[in-house]
Motif scaffolding. Sequence first.
Motif, short mmCIF file in Angstrom:
data_model
loop_
_atom_site.label_atom_id
_atom_site.label_comp_id
_atom_site.label_asym_id
_atom_site.label_seq_id
_atom_site.Cartn_x
_atom_site.Cartn_y
_atom_site.Cartn_z
N GLN A 177 1.00 -1.11 0.10
CA GLN A 177 0.06 -0.10 -0.04
C GLN A 177 0.93 1.14 0.13
O GLN A 177 0.63 2.14 -0.60
N ILE A 178 1.99 1.25 0.59
CA ILE A 178 2.95 2.25 0.70
C ILE A 178 3.63 2.49 -0.59
O ILE A 178 4.64 3.63 -0.82
N ARG A 179 3.68 1.65 -1.52
CA ARG A 179 4.53 1.65 -2.66
C ARG A 179 3.99 2.67 -3.55
O ARG A 179 2.72 2.76 -3.66
N PRO A 180 4.65 3.57 -4.19
CA PRO A 180 4.25 4.63 -5.16
C PRO A 180 3.25 3.78 -6.22
O PRO A 180 3.44 2.81 -6.55
N VAL A 181 2.22 4.62 -6.74
CA VAL A 181 1.46 4.10 -7.72
C VAL A 181 1.40 5.02 -8.81
O VAL A 181 1.41 6.18 -8.90
N LEU A 182 1.40 4.30 -10.09
CA LEU A 182 1.24 4.93 -11.27
C LEU A 182 0.14 4.64 -12.11
O LEU A 182 0.06 3.18 -12.37
N LYS A 183 -0.71 5.35 -12.28
CA LYS A 183 -1.97 5.20 -13.20
C LYS A 183 -2.06 5.40 -14.43
O LYS A 183 -1.59 6.60 -15.09
N ILE A 184 -1.89 4.50 -15.17
CA ILE A 184 -1.54 4.64 -16.75
C ILE A 184 -2.73 4.25 -17.69
O ILE A 184 -3.71 3.19 -17.52
N GLY A 185 -2.98 5.31 -18.44
CA GLY A 185 -4.20 5.05 -19.31
C GLY A 185 -3.55 4.37 -20.65
O GLY A 185 -2.69 4.63 -21.15
N ASP A 186 -4.54 3.52 -21.06
CA ASP A 186 -4.01 2.74 -22.23
C ASP A 186 -5.05 2.26 -23.21
O ASP A 186 -6.47 2.63 -23.06
N ILE A 243 1.25 -0.34 -10.66
CA ILE A 243 0.97 -0.04 -11.78
C ILE A 243 -0.75 -0.25 -11.83
O ILE A 243 -1.09 -1.35 -11.60
N GLU A 244 -1.45 0.77 -12.05
CA GLU A 244 -3.09 0.62 -12.10
C GLU A 244 -3.22 1.10 -13.64
O GLU A 244 -3.15 2.11 -13.94
N TRP A 245 -3.83 0.12 -14.27
CA TRP A 245 -4.06 0.10 -15.89
C TRP A 245 -5.64 0.61 -16.03
O TRP A 245 -6.21 0.00 -15.25
N ALA A 246 -5.71 1.41 -16.75
CA ALA A 246 -7.32 2.00 -17.09
C ALA A 246 -7.29 1.96 -18.54
O ALA A 246 -6.52 2.48 -19.38
N GLN A 247 -8.16 1.13 -19.08
CA GLN A 247 -8.46 0.75 -20.59
C GLN A 247 -9.56 1.93 -21.17
O GLN A 247 -10.34 2.15 -20.56
N PHE A 248 -9.04 2.47 -22.18
CA PHE A 248 -10.02 3.47 -22.94
C PHE A 248 -10.19 3.11 -24.22
O PHE A 248 -9.28 2.23 -25.08
N PRO A 249 -11.41 3.12 -24.98
CA PRO A 249 -11.61 2.80 -26.40
C PRO A 249 -10.85 3.57 -27.38
O PRO A 249 -10.79 3.49 -28.42
N ALA A 250 -10.42 4.80 -27.08
CA ALA A 250 -9.75 5.88 -27.82
C ALA A 250 -8.91 7.05 -26.83
O ALA A 250 -9.05 6.91 -25.91
#
Length: 336
Positions: free
Chosen positions: A39-48, A70-77
């Motif tokens: 939980q204390i590790r840095p988090v990078l939120k990446i849009g893909d 890494i937290e991935w977030a998927q987008f259609p465009a």
Amino acid sequence: MTRNPSSRRRVLPWIALAALIAAVAIGLVSFRQQGGADQIRPVLKIGDQRGGAQALMRAAGELDDVPYRIEWAQFPAASPLLEALGAGAIDVGGVGGPAFAFAYAGGAKIKAVFAYRPQGANVGRASAIVVPKDSPIRSLAQLKGRRLATVRGSVGQDLALRLIEKAGLAPSDIRWTYLDNGAAKAALESGAIDAWATWGSYVGIAVMENGDRVLGDASSLPAQAGFFAASDAAIQGKRAVLGDFLARLNRARRWAAAHPDAFARTLAQETGLPFKVARFSISAYIGTAEPIDDALVREQAEIFARYRRAGIIPALPDIRGAYDPSFNATTLARRD
């Protein structure tokens, strides 16, 4: 003193139970400690997007032993990805130069921090205007007065603007229909539109699977740069993590350039695309990284100017703050 055997038998289960409770407690403490550390590790939120950075980096092994979450977030465009980036919902994401320009001109607090340029003999084929195979439209000039679908401010629209300009048409000659790629594909099939300007796997599916015809593509045009853009907040607050991610991304791109079939097989497995479509589409995505410098910024200024002439953006913004060269040394360093 001799203990009563029956008493001894009654005590043993309690000793065993106490030992079990202790073991469980130790396990829970260990679990909490591990969870706490995570939980204390840095988090990078990446849009893909589908078949984008996540698929590429997994295939190249660059998601192994990452020292942050890494937290991935998927987008259609790119458009909704950039909206999320501007809103601070994600930290970084990959987009084409035209989509970045459109978002920045709209006031998004973002910067391009990584640049790459697709390379190869067939790279221009992955951005195209397609029409049904039996369409009466045979030339770009015949798009005058026709319904052309694309995503507003996208690579597809910029391609269409470049091609119709070469054909002697003005943006006002086109009946622009703004649809996402899924809706545009259906509209082309139903006859609700006359043509569709799109890119990547959508071109491959349209041509290789549906039998649509390419009216014009980017083969005769200079290859455009693509970017990874980051929010101002991520650049300031997550610089080390962001730099590590971009370095991994660059290594993954070099791996994919050297192993296109291996990447295409992974992409096909992860997305469900036929292998030939996956192999076709990656030509628009893989490529060599290049520095963000004055020459690149001047090149991007042409996109802003083209969008302004077409009325897609209301005014030309000051783009000096749009492109951040401070990650060049990190992302371009070779650590194979």
